[in-house]
Design a protein around this motif. Structure first.
Motif, PDB file in Angstrom:
ATOM      1  N   ARG A   1       0.827  -1.218   0.000  1.00 44.35           N
ATOM      2  CA  ARG A   1       0.000   0.000   0.000  1.00 44.35           C
ATOM      3  C   ARG A   1       0.859   1.264   0.000  1.00 44.35           C
ATOM      4  O   ARG A   1       0.339   2.370  -0.032  1.00 44.35           O
ATOM      5  CB  ARG A   1      -0.891   0.026   1.248  1.00 44.35           C
ATOM      6  N   GLY A   2       2.160   1.085   0.158  1.00 44.56           N
ATOM      7  CA  GLY A   2       3.062   2.231   0.008  1.00 44.56           C
ATOM      8  C   GLY A   2       3.536   2.843   1.310  1.00 44.56           C
ATOM      9  O   GLY A   2       4.061   3.953   1.299  1.00 44.56           O
ATOM     10  N   ALA A   3       3.380   2.113   2.442  1.00 37.12           N
ATOM     11  CA  ALA A   3       3.747   2.715   3.735  1.00 37.12           C
ATOM     12  C   ALA A   3       5.185   3.235   3.724  1.00 37.12           C
ATOM     13  O   ALA A   3       5.437   4.404   4.039  1.00 37.12           O
ATOM     14  CB  ALA A   3       3.548   1.700   4.861  1.00 37.12           C
ATOM     15  N   GLN A   4       6.134   2.381   3.357  1.00 37.26           N
ATOM     16  CA  GLN A   4       7.539   2.814   3.396  1.00 37.26           C
ATOM     17  C   GLN A   4       7.838   3.789   2.260  1.00 37.26           C
ATOM     18  O   GLN A   4       8.609   4.732   2.433  1.00 37.26           O
ATOM     19  CB  GLN A   4       8.482   1.604   3.306  1.00 37.26           C
ATOM     20  N   ALA A   5       7.244   3.532   1.096  1.00 41.66           N
ATOM     21  CA  ALA A   5       7.502   4.409  -0.053  1.00 41.66           C
ATOM     22  C   ALA A   5       7.092   5.847   0.271  1.00 41.66           C
ATOM     23  O   ALA A   5       7.810   6.802  -0.018  1.00 41.66           O
ATOM     24  CB  ALA A   5       6.741   3.895  -1.274  1.00 41.66           C
ATOM     25  N   LEU A   6       5.924   5.990   0.914  1.00 47.84           N
ATOM     26  CA  LEU A   6       5.453   7.341   1.239  1.00 47.84           C
ATOM     27  C   LEU A   6       6.329   8.004   2.296  1.00 47.84           C
ATOM     28  O   LEU A   6       6.622   9.190   2.219  1.00 47.84           O
ATOM     29  CB  LEU A   6       3.993   7.297   1.704  1.00 47.84           C
ATOM     30  N   ARG A   7       6.789   7.201   3.271  1.00 51.46           N
ATOM     31  CA  ARG A   7       7.689   7.775   4.275  1.00 51.46           C
ATOM     32  C   ARG A   7       8.953   8.305   3.621  1.00 51.46           C
ATOM     33  O   ARG A   7       9.452   9.386   3.961  1.00 51.46           O
ATOM     34  CB  ARG A   7       8.090   6.719   5.297  1.00 51.46           C
ATOM     35  N   LEU A   8       9.488   7.536   2.688  1.00 52.58           N
ATOM     36  CA  LEU A   8      10.726   7.959   2.021  1.00 52.58           C
ATOM     37  C   LEU A   8      10.484   9.204   1.174  1.00 52.58           C
ATOM     38  O   LEU A   8      11.308  10.120   1.146  1.00 52.58           O
ATOM     39  CB  LEU A   8      11.270   6.815   1.158  1.00 52.58           C
ATOM     40  N   ALA A   9       9.348   9.233   0.483  1.00 54.60           N
ATOM     41  CA  ALA A   9       9.043  10.405  -0.350  1.00 54.60           C
ATOM     42  C   ALA A   9       8.855  11.636   0.533  1.00 54.60           C
ATOM     43  O   ALA A   9       9.334  12.724   0.212  1.00 54.60           O
ATOM     44  CB  ALA A   9       7.792  10.145  -1.183  1.00 54.60           C
ATOM     45  N   ARG A  10       8.180  11.459   1.674  1.00 61.66           N
ATOM     46  CA  ARG A  10       7.987  12.599   2.591  1.00 61.66           C
ATOM     47  C   ARG A  10       9.325  13.096   3.123  1.00 61.66           C
ATOM     48  O   ARG A  10       9.488  14.267   3.427  1.00 61.66           O
ATOM     49  CB  ARG A  10       7.095  12.189   3.772  1.00 61.66           C
ATOM     50  N   ALA A  11      10.296  12.169   3.226  1.00 61.12           N
ATOM     51  CA  ALA A  11      11.635  12.546   3.723  1.00 61.12           C
ATOM     52  C   ALA A  11      12.483  13.168   2.621  1.00 61.12           C
ATOM     53  O   ALA A  11      13.643  13.493   2.852  1.00 61.12           O
ATOM     54  CB  ALA A  11      12.337  11.326   4.311  1.00 61.12           C
ATOM     55  N   GLY A  12      11.917  13.288   1.403  1.00 64.03           N
ATOM     56  CA  GLY A  12      12.617  14.020   0.347  1.00 64.03           C
ATOM     57  C   GLY A  12      13.234  13.154  -0.738  1.00 64.03           C
ATOM     58  O   GLY A  12      13.863  13.675  -1.651  1.00 64.03           O
ATOM     59  N   HIS A  13      13.061  11.838  -0.645  1.00 61.70           N
ATOM     60  CA  HIS A  13      13.668  10.957  -1.653  1.00 61.70           C
ATOM     61  C   HIS A  13      12.762  10.789  -2.864  1.00 61.70           C
ATOM     62  O   HIS A  13      11.533  10.875  -2.753  1.00 61.70           O
ATOM     63  CB  HIS A  13      13.940   9.575  -1.048  1.00 61.70           C
ATOM     64  N   SER A  14      13.372  10.499  -4.009  1.00 59.41           N
ATOM     65  CA  SER A  14      12.604  10.092  -5.191  1.00 59.41           C
ATOM     66  C   SER A  14      12.420   8.581  -5.099  1.00 59.41           C
ATOM     67  O   SER A  14      13.396   7.860  -4.927  1.00 59.41           O
ATOM     68  CB  SER A  14      13.382  10.412  -6.469  1.00 59.41           C
ATOM     69  N   VAL A  15      11.177   8.135  -5.226  1.00 54.91           N
ATOM     70  CA  VAL A  15      10.859   6.732  -4.957  1.00 54.91           C
ATOM     71  C   VAL A  15      10.160   6.105  -6.156  1.00 54.91           C
ATOM     72  O   VAL A  15       9.240   6.707  -6.728  1.00 54.91           O
ATOM     73  CB  VAL A  15       9.927   6.609  -3.718  1.00 54.91           C
ATOM     74  N   THR A  16      10.590   4.889  -6.513  1.00 56.03           N
ATOM     75  CA  THR A  16       9.874   4.098  -7.504  1.00 56.03           C
ATOM     76  C   THR A  16       9.294   2.889  -6.782  1.00 56.03           C
ATOM     77  O   THR A  16      10.041   2.136  -6.157  1.00 56.03           O
ATOM     78  CB  THR A  16      10.833   3.616  -8.619  1.00 56.03           C
ATOM     79  N   GLY A  17       7.996   2.710  -6.836  1.00 57.70           N
ATOM     80  CA  GLY A  17       7.345   1.582  -6.172  1.00 57.70           C
ATOM     81  C   GLY A  17       6.974   0.522  -7.183  1.00 57.70           C
ATOM     82  O   GLY A  17       6.278   0.809  -8.163  1.00 57.70           O
ATOM     83  N   LEU A  18       7.448  -0.702  -6.955  1.00 58.75           N
ATOM     84  CA  LEU A  18       7.139  -1.817  -7.853  1.00 58.75           C
ATOM     85  C   LEU A  18       6.173  -2.758  -7.132  1.00 58.75           C
ATOM     86  O   LEU A  18       6.442  -3.173  -5.998  1.00 58.75           O
ATOM     87  CB  LEU A  18       8.436  -2.549  -8.212  1.00 58.75           C
ATOM     88  N   GLU A  19       5.063  -3.102  -7.780  1.00 65.49           N
ATOM     89  CA  GLU A  19       4.035  -3.932  -7.130  1.00 65.49           C
ATOM     90  C   GLU A  19       3.348  -4.768  -8.217  1.00 65.49           C
ATOM     91  O   GLU A  19       3.012  -4.255  -9.280  1.00 65.49           O
ATOM     92  CB  GLU A  19       3.030  -3.018  -6.405  1.00 65.49           C
ATOM     93  N   SER A  20       3.138  -6.066  -7.904  1.00 61.56           N
ATOM     94  CA  SER A  20       2.548  -6.951  -8.914  1.00 61.56           C
ATOM     95  C   SER A  20       1.030  -7.050  -8.804  1.00 61.56           C
ATOM     96  O   SER A  20       0.357  -7.462  -9.743  1.00 61.56           O
ATOM     97  CB  SER A  20       3.159  -8.359  -8.789  1.00 61.56           C
ATOM     98  N   ASP A  21       0.482  -6.668  -7.664  1.00 59.54           N
ATOM     99  CA  ASP A  21      -0.949  -6.859  -7.425  1.00 59.54           C
ATOM    100  C   ASP A  21      -1.717  -5.574  -7.763  1.00 59.54           C
ATOM    101  O   ASP A  21      -1.480  -4.516  -7.156  1.00 59.54           O
ATOM    102  CB  ASP A  21      -1.150  -7.237  -5.949  1.00 59.54           C
TER     103      ASP A  21
END
Ligand SMILES: C[S@@+](CC[C@H](N)C(=O)[O-])C[C@H]1O[C@@H](n2cnc3c(N)ncnc32)[C@H](O)[C@@H]1O
Length: 209
Positions: free
Chosen positions: A3-23
């Motif tokens: 659902r993006g919990a860690q991805a969103l935390r990283l983006a909020r911390a200023g990182h560029s994030v690519t999320g890969l998900e099969s479902d």
């Protein structure tokens, strides 16, 4: 990505994030979570529908500084090719961060919950039933250490996660000061032998040579 919990935390911390998900359903949930973020954060996140066993389809080698694979390895029957694919997309010096279920300590959850039969049985298996009722894989530290060495991302550091709180529901609300104490306790135990070795989860950090 889930659902993006860690991805969103990283983006909020200023990182560029690519999320890969099969479902596709999970991806929709991640899109919905992302939609409620401010534009400055939304524009830092790219969502990709795909299988993390096929990183070569989506990404060039060496294209990421950090690859997180948290809570995924348990659903993958053959982890080694997948880990090799994740290491390939890391830049030299990049970090491969894994969160896996600890196969060396599977008796702890049922044992501490008082299910002694299940605890005894857990010594002879590397699978377990997750909170969704699925039978899935756990991983051993030594096996992953060998795999990481073999894919040129040797183990740099490892931690235990959920040493004391594995049997606590995710949605339990604690007063702020108690929450801080629990986090400090888990952080300390997760870095300290022998506690970290019997944690429910292991956090492994490999560094690409
Ligand atoms: C626990 S969630 C991940 C949570 C996320 N890493 C985080 O920490 O916020 C596990 C996700 O892995 C996805 N998954 C399982 N096997 C996969 C695969 N082969 N390729 C891509 N995603 C996969 C599942 O659909 C699920 O959404």
């Amino acid at each position: 990505m889930g659902r993006g919990a860690q991805a969103l935390r990283l983006a909020r911390a200023g990182h560029s994030v690519t999320g890969l998900e099969s479902d596709a359903g999970m991806l929709t949930a991640a899109r919905e979570s992302l939609a409620s973020e401010p534009e400055g954060i939304r524009e830092r996140v790219r969502l990709v529908e795909g299988d993390c066993r096929e990183t070569g389809v989506h990404f060039l080698p060496g294209s990421f500084d950090v690859v997180l694979c948290h809570g995924v390895l348990m659903y993958v029957e053959e982890p080694d090719p997948m880990l090799a694919g994740l290491a390939r997309v890391l830049a030299p010096g990049g970090l491969l961060s894994l969160l896996v279920r600890n196969a060396d300590a599977l008796a702890m959850r049922p044992g501490l919950a008082g299910d002694f039969g299940a605890a005894l049985a857990a010594f002879d298996t590397a699978t377990y039933t997750d909170r969704l009722g699925l039978t899935v894989r756990a991983d051993r530290l030594d096996a992953l250490r060998a795999t990481l060495a073999g894919i040129a991302a040797p183990l740099h550091a490892w931690y235990g996660v959920r040493v004391f709180t594995d049997n606590v529901d995710d949605d339990v609300e604690l007063p702020a000061d108690e929450r801080e104490r629990v986090l400090a306790l888990e952080d300390r135990a997760g870095r300290t032998d022998p506690y970290r070795g019997v944690a429910a989860l292991l956090h492994l950090c490999g560094v690409r040579g």
